[in-house]
Design a protein around this motif. Sequence first.
Motif, PDB file in Angstrom:
ATOM      1  N   ALA A  15       0.816  -1.202   0.000  1.00 35.16           N
ATOM      2  CA  ALA A  15       0.000   0.000   0.000  1.00 35.16           C
ATOM      3  C   ALA A  15       0.859   1.265   0.000  1.00 35.16           C
ATOM      4  CB  ALA A  15      -0.922   0.006   1.215  1.00 35.16           C
ATOM      5  N   ALA A  16       2.173   1.118   0.124  1.00 37.83           N
ATOM      6  CA  ALA A  16       3.071   2.276   0.126  1.00 37.83           C
ATOM      7  C   ALA A  16       2.987   2.978  -1.224  1.00 37.83           C
ATOM      8  CB  ALA A  16       4.499   1.839   0.405  1.00 37.83           C
ATOM      9  N   PRO A  17       3.010   4.312  -1.247  1.00 36.51           N
ATOM     10  CA  PRO A  17       2.802   5.065  -2.490  1.00 36.51           C
ATOM     11  C   PRO A  17       3.762   4.729  -3.632  1.00 36.51           C
ATOM     12  CG  PRO A  17       2.874   6.546  -0.600  1.00 36.51           C
ATOM     13  CD  PRO A  17       3.206   5.184  -0.105  1.00 36.51           C
ATOM     14  N   VAL A  18       5.043   4.483  -3.353  1.00 33.10           N
ATOM     15  CA  VAL A  18       5.998   4.237  -4.443  1.00 33.10           C
ATOM     16  C   VAL A  18       6.506   2.802  -4.474  1.00 33.10           C
ATOM     17  CG1 VAL A  18       6.770   6.633  -4.580  1.00 33.10           C
ATOM     18  CG2 VAL A  18       7.939   5.045  -3.056  1.00 33.10           C
ATOM     19  N   ALA A  19       5.940   1.920  -3.683  1.00 32.82           N
ATOM     20  CA  ALA A  19       6.450   0.552  -3.598  1.00 32.82           C
ATOM     21  C   ALA A  19       6.269  -0.225  -4.890  1.00 32.82           C
ATOM     22  CB  ALA A  19       5.780  -0.178  -2.454  1.00 32.82           C
ATOM     23  N   ASN A  20       5.234   0.071  -5.663  1.00 31.84           N
ATOM     24  CA  ASN A  20       4.945  -0.690  -6.873  1.00 31.84           C
ATOM     25  C   ASN A  20       5.287   0.074  -8.145  1.00 31.84           C
ATOM     26  OD1 ASN A  20       3.881  -2.891  -5.398  1.00 31.84           O
ATOM     27  ND2 ASN A  20       2.075  -1.647  -5.000  1.00 31.84           N
ATOM     28  N   VAL A  21       6.142   1.086  -8.026  1.00 32.83           N
ATOM     29  CA  VAL A  21       6.545   1.896  -9.173  1.00 32.83           C
ATOM     30  C   VAL A  21       7.814   1.313  -9.779  1.00 32.83           C
ATOM     31  CG1 VAL A  21       7.304   4.176  -9.913  1.00 32.83           C
ATOM     32  CG2 VAL A  21       5.511   3.957  -8.191  1.00 32.83           C
ATOM     33  N   ASN A  22       7.832   1.157 -11.085  1.00 27.45           N
ATOM     34  CA  ASN A  22       9.039   0.699 -11.773  1.00 27.45           C
ATOM     35  C   ASN A  22       9.853   1.920 -12.185  1.00 27.45           C
ATOM     36  OD1 ASN A  22       8.451  -2.030 -11.681  1.00 27.45           O
ATOM     37  ND2 ASN A  22       7.156  -1.895 -13.466  1.00 27.45           N
ATOM     38  N   PHE A  23      11.127   1.892 -11.888  1.00 26.65           N
ATOM     39  CA  PHE A  23      12.005   2.984 -12.278  1.00 26.65           C
ATOM     40  C   PHE A  23      12.847   2.541 -13.463  1.00 26.65           C
ATOM     41  CE2 PHE A  23      11.143   3.867  -7.835  1.00 26.65           C
ATOM     42  CZ  PHE A  23      10.848   5.217  -7.885  1.00 26.65           C
ATOM     43  N   GLU A  24      13.031   3.435 -14.395  1.00 24.78           N
ATOM     44  CA  GLU A  24      13.884   3.147 -15.539  1.00 24.78           C
ATOM     45  C   GLU A  24      15.222   3.826 -15.311  1.00 24.78           C
ATOM     46  OE1 GLU A  24      12.189   3.804 -19.326  1.00 24.78           O
ATOM     47  OE2 GLU A  24      10.376   2.701 -18.854  1.00 24.78           O
ATOM     48  N   HIS A  25      16.262   3.031 -15.269  1.00 26.69           N
ATOM     49  CA  HIS A  25      17.600   3.543 -15.027  1.00 26.69           C
ATOM     50  C   HIS A  25      18.422   3.364 -16.295  1.00 26.69           C
ATOM     51  CE1 HIS A  25      16.742   3.624 -10.751  1.00 26.69           C
ATOM     52  NE2 HIS A  25      16.324   2.373 -10.840  1.00 26.69           N
ATOM     53  N   TYR A  26      18.869   4.457 -16.859  1.00 21.67           N
ATOM     54  CA  TYR A  26      19.752   4.388 -18.015  1.00 21.67           C
ATOM     55  C   TYR A  26      21.142   4.823 -17.595  1.00 21.67           C
ATOM     56  CZ  TYR A  26      15.636   3.521 -20.751  1.00 21.67           C
ATOM     57  OH  TYR A  26      14.505   2.946 -21.245  1.00 21.67           O
ATOM     58  N   CYS A  27      22.119   4.423 -18.365  1.00 22.94           N
ATOM     59  CA  CYS A  27      23.511   4.714 -18.051  1.00 22.94           C
ATOM     60  C   CYS A  27      23.730   6.224 -17.934  1.00 22.94           C
ATOM     61  CB  CYS A  27      24.414   4.126 -19.140  1.00 22.94           C
ATOM     62  SG  CYS A  27      26.170   4.364 -18.817  1.00 22.94           S
ATOM     63  N   GLU A  28      24.507   6.616 -16.930  1.00 20.23           N
ATOM     64  CA  GLU A  28      24.779   8.041 -16.708  1.00 20.23           C
ATOM     65  C   GLU A  28      25.900   8.584 -17.587  1.00 20.23           C
ATOM     66  OE1 GLU A  28      25.225   9.297 -12.728  1.00 20.23           O
ATOM     67  OE2 GLU A  28      23.363   8.371 -12.078  1.00 20.23           O
ATOM     68  N   GLU A  29      26.589   7.706 -18.292  1.00 21.80           N
ATOM     69  CA  GLU A  29      27.680   8.147 -19.171  1.00 21.80           C
ATOM     70  C   GLU A  29      27.085   8.986 -20.305  1.00 21.80           C
ATOM     71  OE1 GLU A  29      31.682   8.424 -20.160  1.00 21.80           O
ATOM     72  OE2 GLU A  29      30.794   7.467 -18.406  1.00 21.80           O
TER      73      GLU A  29
END
Length: 92
Positions: free
Chosen positions: A28-42
């Motif tokens: 039930a946590a607000p961001v627990a079921n959010v998928n984050f997209e992480h792209y390379c920082e280079e």
Amino acid sequence: MLSRVTLLTRAAADRRFGDAMSITIHSAAPVANVNFEHYCEEPGCKEWGGSGHSPSTDIPGRWWCWEHFPYKTYEQQQPLRRKLEAAENHLK
């Protein structure tokens, strides 16, 4: 057909974890079921940033693709070096 050992193992897991093993249970946590997209920082790299690092939870994580990940050990670097050298030699 599943073996008796497999069935007993599953039954033990069901008793121990109950519905926690189910993929239908969500937080039930607000961001627990959010998928984050992480792209390379280079700069200029469009690869997926599957290797992340954060020294603490107060500092946002930084993400790199494996080629640009700065915290590889010497042993981890060797296959990538061989791959890059082979590609370079192939172009010559």
